[in-house]
Scaffold this active site. Structure first.
Site, PDB file in Angstrom:
ATOM      1  CE  LYS A  46      16.627 -53.548  70.650  1.00 18.98           C
ATOM      2  NZ  LYS A  46      16.974 -52.866  71.895  1.00 18.98           N
ATOM      3  CE1 TYR A 259      42.416 -72.244  56.104  1.00 21.17           C
ATOM      4  CE2 TYR A 259      40.439 -71.294  57.070  1.00 21.17           C
ATOM      5  CZ  TYR A 259      41.244 -71.541  55.973  1.00 21.17           C
ATOM      6  OH  TYR A 259      40.863 -71.075  54.754  1.00 21.17           O
TER       7      TYR A 259
HETATM    8  C1  LIG Z   1      16.320 -53.520  72.904  1.00 23.17           C
HETATM    9  C2  LIG Z   1      15.521 -52.803  73.925  1.00 23.17           C
HETATM   10  C3  LIG Z   1      14.501 -53.453  74.635  1.00 23.17           C
HETATM   11  C4  LIG Z   1      14.228 -54.938  74.518  1.00 23.17           C
HETATM   12  O1  LIG Z   1      15.135 -55.676  75.288  1.00 23.17           O
HETATM   13  P1  LIG Z   1      15.015 -57.266  75.409  1.00 23.17           P
HETATM   14  O2  LIG Z   1      15.979 -57.609  76.453  1.00 23.17           O
HETATM   15  O3  LIG Z   1      15.359 -57.827  74.082  1.00 23.17           O
HETATM   16  O4  LIG Z   1      13.595 -57.548  75.790  1.00 23.17           O
HETATM   17  C5  LIG Z   1      13.726 -52.695  75.487  1.00 23.17           C
HETATM   18  N1  LIG Z   1      13.955 -51.367  75.631  1.00 23.17           N
HETATM   19  C6  LIG Z   1      14.931 -50.725  74.990  1.00 23.17           C
HETATM   20  C7  LIG Z   1      15.133 -49.267  75.221  1.00 23.17           C
HETATM   21  C8  LIG Z   1      15.755 -51.409  74.126  1.00 23.17           C
HETATM   22  O5  LIG Z   1      16.741 -50.765  73.489  1.00 23.17           O
END
Ligand SMILES: *Cc1c(COP(=O)(O)O)cnc(C)c1O
Length: 365
Positions: A46, A259
């Site tokens: 994702k 800044y």
């Molecule tokens: C993003 C996600 C993961 C992965 O989590 P990590 O901590 O990056 O390993 C696993 N399961 C779901 C449902 C997620 O949304």
């Protein structure tokens, strides 16, 4: 590497700021975790592979023969399909009823949690789906103690899988065990046991070997972020953020930088300007609050991080215009971990990695 945008020459992409992506390290992280968990991976790709590029990540991790891929949106799933992936792609956020036909058209697997959406999915002629069970995150899924509300729908359209998600798997505080007990109770209440049960994110998968479930869903471990010094396995760093020095100036004691003049030279100083700023995702909270590496030496980030530029105190380190600095990752034998840099700025490593903007080229190696 196939990309959908025209490729700039290597010279152009590395004139300002870029991320070197070590695909060999990504592969070794995937192999190490698959061996440790002893079940197939469902890598979470994702948010464009946590900002590193979903397609190169997918092509690399194909070598560990993952079960499929995890995404957050229909569009992300479509991109994997357009790139030729034929493996299952599971969408891990709740779908609006209006999205279900897009999920079906892209041959994605939705995660559903209410009688109404389960029935709507069946009506679209949709295929496999997974039941989301909330055991304590309270963001998505049917609550473990309300599983009765979906039993009729599940009987009519049985899910291929069921899963839950841990809120604190990186902490050894007993919460993971409580959530897992709730998950087991909810599964036991279903009319039939789904074929694919999964729960482990990276931290949970790292904590135990083998996994008690059919798949693990790692994200951040693959991309180089571990669960702390005591963890059973450690990932190799994958992402290395670099920026070029585009100016160098000499300051007198008392001169200010940036800044709001938040940094004042205490001695005659040399200051290097990097072509990187918060509009690239190098966050403002790192101003006066982080280090960079130049030729393997640590130098401090001074003054405010600006939209397009960031300054370093290079008084003690010889360097020239055109040299590159490393903001996280390794340079020679030196290393700035994503966790440490993020921590200095009050950020999570997830946030720093996924917050890198498109203005920065990703350079897979
Ligand atoms: C993003 C996600 C993961 C992965 O989590 P990590 O901590 O990056 O390993 C696993 N399961 C779901 C449902 C997620 O949304």
């Amino acid at each position: 590497m196939n990309t959908t945008t025209p490729k700039s020459t290597a010279d152009e992409t590395t004139t300002r700021a870029w991320v070197d992506i070590d695909l060999g390290a990504l592969l070794r992280n995937g192999q190490a975790l698959a061996k440790h968990a002893d079940v197939p991976l469902l890598p979470m790709v994702k948010a464009d592979g946590y900002g590193l590029g979903a397609l190169p990540v997918m092509k690399t991790l194909d070598a560990v023969e993952p079960y499929g891929w995890g995404v957050a949106t229909v569009q992300e799933g479509r991109e994997l399909r357009a790139a030729g992936s034929t493996k299952p792609v599971i969408v891990f956020t709740p779908m609006l009823p209006s999205e279900l036909r897009h999920v079906r058209d892209a041959r994605l697997v939705p995660t559903l949690a209410s009688a109404a959406t389960i029935a709507a999915w069946a009506q679209t002629g949709g295929g496999p789906w997974h039941l989301a069970i909330d055991t304590g995150v309270s963001r998505a899924g049917v609550r473990w103690d309300c599983i009765g509300t979906v039993l009729d729908a599940v009987r009519d359209a049985p899910p291929e899988g069921a899963f839950t998600h841990f809120h604190s798997a990186e902490l050894d505080n007993g919460s993971m065990e409580i959530q897992e007990r709730r998950f087991r109770d909810a599964i036991a209440a279903l009319p039939a046991r789904p074929t694919l049960l999964h729960a482990d994110n990276s931290a949970a998968a790292v904590r135990r070997s083998p996994s008690p479930w059919n798949l693990v869903r790692p994200g951040v471990f693959l991309y180089g972020v571990g669960s702390g010094a005591g963890a059973a396995i450690q990932p190799e760093p994958v992402a290395h953020l670099r920026a070029r020095i585009v100016e160098i100036r000499s300051l007198n004691a008392g001169d200010s930088v940036g800044y709001d003049a938040t940094w004042i030279a205490a001695r005659p100083s040399r200051v290097a300007t990097l072509a990187l700023g918060y509009a690239d995702g190098y966050r403002r909270s790192l101003g006066n609050n982080a280090d960079a590496l130049i030729h393997g030496h640590r130098v401090p980030v001074i003054g405010t991080v600006m939209m397009d530029m960031t300054m370093l105190d290079v008084t003690d380190v010889p360097c020239a215009i055109g040299d590159s600095a490393t903001l996280f990752g390794s340079d020679g034998g030196a290393m700035l971990t994503l966790e440490a840099v993020a921590g200095r700025g009050g950020l999570s490593p997830y946030e720093l990695l996924t917050g890198l903007r498109q203005r920065i080229a990703r350079i897979p190696k």
